[in-house]
Design an enzyme around this catalytic site. Structure first.
Site: not given
Length: 279
Positions: A44-46
């Site tokens: 969902s996020e990096t």
């Protein structure tokens, strides 16, 4: 050279947590490269970070777009910085301001605690509330009046809705495309559905359609926004400052635990802590 690690933040010891990519480099890649890396990792996020002086320039990307702030990726970044450079507090420069993350070793694992951007909250607009209720097939009678529907901000913006019935929270479902359109129209990073299990513990589910996924198993930014809203509302258990717990991810098989600490000052940053585990 960009080195990528994969870390679950807000883990419940050796289970659960929210996966994040952590990409450290001598210099940040360009935006197109960061977006491509985040899309390839698929979480969902990096988070991307590069040192400059005594700070780390920090940016966050979902597979779809850049995100102004992400709590669980910040916790994962803190753990990676601790593992590489030692326990301590690291200063981060985000696109919209400066925060810190503190890393410490606990029982052989890394725990991190972020200090959020400043917070604010206000009542959720009635028209937006109606759209949110329709999206999740909720009725006004499903709501718990202890926390009125709220628009809350801590780096990014969240709609916060408290439900009376834990079983109703467990059945959360919605149309992903409709949720994405609603969130894009109202600049929402998540829609946070909560159930109060006590005055200092909440069960949470966070819709993240804007990021291309139905639900986040742990959402540090939403936890910080909730904390700011509770302080604004003079939540009895937090008068004078205090700590509460959010249990998230249990309904999706990824149990996560977030520990949130507030002051008694409306608008002030809050602290969000959790354990991590490598993936």
């Amino acid at each position: 050279m960009t080195v990528v690690s994969r870390i679950a933040a807000f883990a419940d010891h050796d289970r659960g947590g929210n996966p994040a990519g952590v990409a450290l480099a001598d210099h940040l890649p360009d935006a197109a490269t960061m977006q491509a890396i985040a899309r390839d990792i698929g979480y969902s996020e990096t988070v991307f970070a590069a040192p400059i002086g005594d700070r780390w320039i920090t940016r966050y990307y979902s597979p779809e777009a850049e995100v102004a702030f992400c709590g669980h990726a910040t916790i994962a970044l803190g753990a990676e910085l601790g593992a590489r450079f030692g326990a301590g507090t690291y200063a981060l420069s985000l696109s919209g301001g400066n925060i810190t993350v503190t890393a410490r070793a606990v029982d052989g694992d890394w725990e991190a605690e972020l200090t959020s951007p400043p917070t604010w909250s206000r009542p959720l607009d009635s028209a937006l509330l109606s759209e949110v209720l329709d999206l999740f097939s909720l009725l006004p009678d499903d709501l718990d009046s202890a926390l009125p529907p709220t628009l809350a901000h801590a780096g990014v913006q969240h709609a916060v809705v408290l439900l009376r019935d834990r079983a109703r929270l467990a059945t959360m479902d919605y149309d992903l495309a409709a949720g994405r359109d609603l969130m894009a129209a109202h600049d929402l990073t998540t829609i946070s559905l909560l159930h109060r299990t006590s005055d200092t513990e909440f069960a949470a589910r966070n819709a993240f359609a804007i990021g291309g996924v139905l639900e986040d198993p742990a959402t540090g930014a939403a936890a910080a926004a909730l904390a700011g809203a509770l302080v604004d509302l003079d939540w009895p258990a937090l008068r004078g400052g205090g700590t509460f717990t959010i249990r998230q991810g249990e309904d999706m098989g990824a149990p996560s635990r977030l520990t949130v600490t507030t002051s008694d000052t409306p608008g002030a940053p809050v602290r969000v802590a959790g354990r991590t585990r490598p993936l």
